[in-house]
Design a protein around this motif. Sequence first.
Motif, short mmCIF file in Angstrom:
data_model
loop_
_atom_site.label_atom_id
_atom_site.label_comp_id
_atom_site.label_asym_id
_atom_site.label_seq_id
_atom_site.Cartn_x
_atom_site.Cartn_y
_atom_site.Cartn_z
N LYS A 58 -3.68 -42.71 13.22
CA LYS A 58 -4.52 -42.19 12.13
C LYS A 58 -3.79 -42.36 10.80
CE LYS A 58 -8.54 -40.33 13.17
NZ LYS A 58 -9.06 -39.15 13.67
N ASP A 59 -4.53 -42.80 9.78
CA ASP A 59 -3.96 -43.10 8.46
C ASP A 59 -2.93 -42.10 7.95
OD1 ASP A 59 -4.90 -45.53 7.44
OD2 ASP A 59 -6.86 -44.66 7.06
N GLU A 60 -3.28 -40.80 8.05
CA GLU A 60 -2.41 -39.79 7.44
C GLU A 60 -1.06 -39.67 8.13
OE1 GLU A 60 -5.65 -37.48 9.80
OE2 GLU A 60 -5.51 -39.30 8.61
N TRP A 61 -0.88 -40.32 9.29
CA TRP A 61 0.39 -40.26 10.01
C TRP A 61 1.26 -41.49 9.78
CZ3 TRP A 61 1.99 -35.90 12.21
CH2 TRP A 61 1.02 -34.90 12.40
N LEU A 62 0.69 -42.53 9.19
CA LEU A 62 1.42 -43.80 9.09
C LEU A 62 2.74 -43.67 8.34
CD1 LEU A 62 -1.44 -46.37 8.47
CD2 LEU A 62 0.00 -46.14 10.51
N ASP A 63 2.78 -42.86 7.29
CA ASP A 63 4.03 -42.76 6.52
C ASP A 63 5.04 -41.82 7.17
OD1 ASP A 63 2.67 -40.45 5.99
OD2 ASP A 63 2.89 -40.55 3.82
N LYS A 64 4.66 -41.18 8.27
CA LYS A 64 5.59 -40.27 8.96
C LYS A 64 6.33 -40.96 10.09
CE LYS A 64 3.39 -35.88 7.93
NZ LYS A 64 1.99 -35.90 7.53
N ILE A 65 5.86 -42.16 10.48
CA ILE A 65 6.53 -42.87 11.57
C ILE A 65 7.41 -43.98 11.00
CG2 ILE A 65 4.85 -42.33 13.36
CD1 ILE A 65 3.49 -44.95 12.87
N SER A 66 8.35 -44.44 11.80
CA SER A 66 9.26 -45.48 11.34
C SER A 66 8.48 -46.76 11.02
CB SER A 66 10.31 -45.76 12.42
OG SER A 66 9.65 -46.09 13.63
N ALA A 67 8.99 -47.52 10.08
CA ALA A 67 8.33 -48.76 9.67
C ALA A 67 8.42 -49.81 10.78
CB ALA A 67 8.98 -49.30 8.40
N LYS A 68 7.47 -50.74 10.77
CA LYS A 68 7.48 -51.85 11.73
C LYS A 68 8.67 -52.76 11.43
CE LYS A 68 2.63 -52.22 11.24
NZ LYS A 68 1.55 -52.97 10.72
N ASP A 69 9.32 -53.24 12.46
CA ASP A 69 10.34 -54.27 12.25
C ASP A 69 9.72 -55.64 12.49
OD1 ASP A 69 10.28 -54.69 15.00
OD2 ASP A 69 12.17 -53.63 15.36
N ASP A 70 10.51 -56.70 12.31
CA ASP A 70 9.99 -58.07 12.43
C ASP A 70 9.46 -58.36 13.83
OD1 ASP A 70 10.66 -58.45 9.80
OD2 ASP A 70 12.52 -59.52 10.23
N ASP A 71 10.14 -57.84 14.86
CA ASP A 71 9.70 -58.08 16.24
C ASP A 71 8.32 -57.49 16.47
OD1 ASP A 71 12.07 -59.36 16.83
OD2 ASP A 71 12.99 -57.61 17.76
N GLU A 72 8.15 -56.27 16.00
CA GLU A 72 6.85 -55.61 16.19
C GLU A 72 5.77 -56.35 15.40
OE1 GLU A 72 4.67 -51.25 15.83
OE2 GLU A 72 6.77 -51.44 15.22
N GLU A 73 6.08 -56.73 14.17
CA GLU A 73 5.12 -57.49 13.36
C GLU A 73 4.68 -58.76 14.08
OE1 GLU A 73 3.54 -57.01 10.58
OE2 GLU A 73 4.71 -55.67 9.30
N SER A 74 5.64 -59.50 14.65
CA SER A 74 5.27 -60.77 15.28
C SER A 74 4.48 -60.54 16.57
CB SER A 74 6.48 -61.67 15.49
OG SER A 74 7.41 -61.08 16.33
N MET A 75 4.74 -59.47 17.30
CA MET A 75 3.92 -59.18 18.49
C MET A 75 2.51 -58.78 18.07
SD MET A 75 5.82 -59.76 21.27
CE MET A 75 4.28 -60.35 21.67
N LEU A 76 2.40 -57.99 17.02
CA LEU A 76 1.06 -57.59 16.55
C LEU A 76 0.27 -58.79 16.04
CD1 LEU A 76 1.82 -54.15 14.89
CD2 LEU A 76 0.27 -54.56 16.82
N ASP A 77 0.98 -59.79 15.50
CA ASP A 77 0.29 -61.01 15.06
C ASP A 77 -0.43 -61.70 16.21
OD1 ASP A 77 1.06 -60.70 12.44
OD2 ASP A 77 2.74 -62.10 12.56
N GLN A 78 0.05 -61.47 17.43
CA GLN A 78 -0.56 -62.09 18.61
C GLN A 78 -1.55 -61.17 19.32
OE1 GLN A 78 2.67 -63.68 21.09
NE2 GLN A 78 3.93 -63.70 19.25
N ALA A 79 -1.67 -59.95 18.85
CA ALA A 79 -2.55 -58.98 19.51
C ALA A 79 -3.99 -59.15 19.03
CB ALA A 79 -2.07 -57.56 19.20
#
Length: 108
Positions: A58-79
């Motif tokens: 949920k939007d209001e929680w996004l700034d409370k969790i750790s930022a995405k790293d490059d590995d996560e970004e590249s996996m999400l690119d394939q999701a």
Amino acid sequence: FMSDTIALYVIDRKGEKQTINAEVGKTLKDVIIREIEMDHFGDCGGCCACATCHVYIKDEWLDKISAKDDDEESMLDQAFDVKHTSRLSCQISLSEDLDGIELELAPE
């Protein structure tokens, strides 16, 4: 000695809202796998090598969790069905700050 727990509010793949008591220090993926019955979630075991543990935070929680790293970004690119709130739940470690966090499981 009980470790601290927080509440998670998860909308599962059937669209049903579930309340989960989760241990601080666990990953979101581990808690979801333990509490929600489903196939193909967290298939790689949490090493950020698949996108089966894809969730929408949920939007209001996004700034409370750790930022995405490059590995996560590249996996999400394939999701599939990626949104700006998409995260891999294996990459989110639960802390007391996340008590009450709301999220939805992405479609399989």
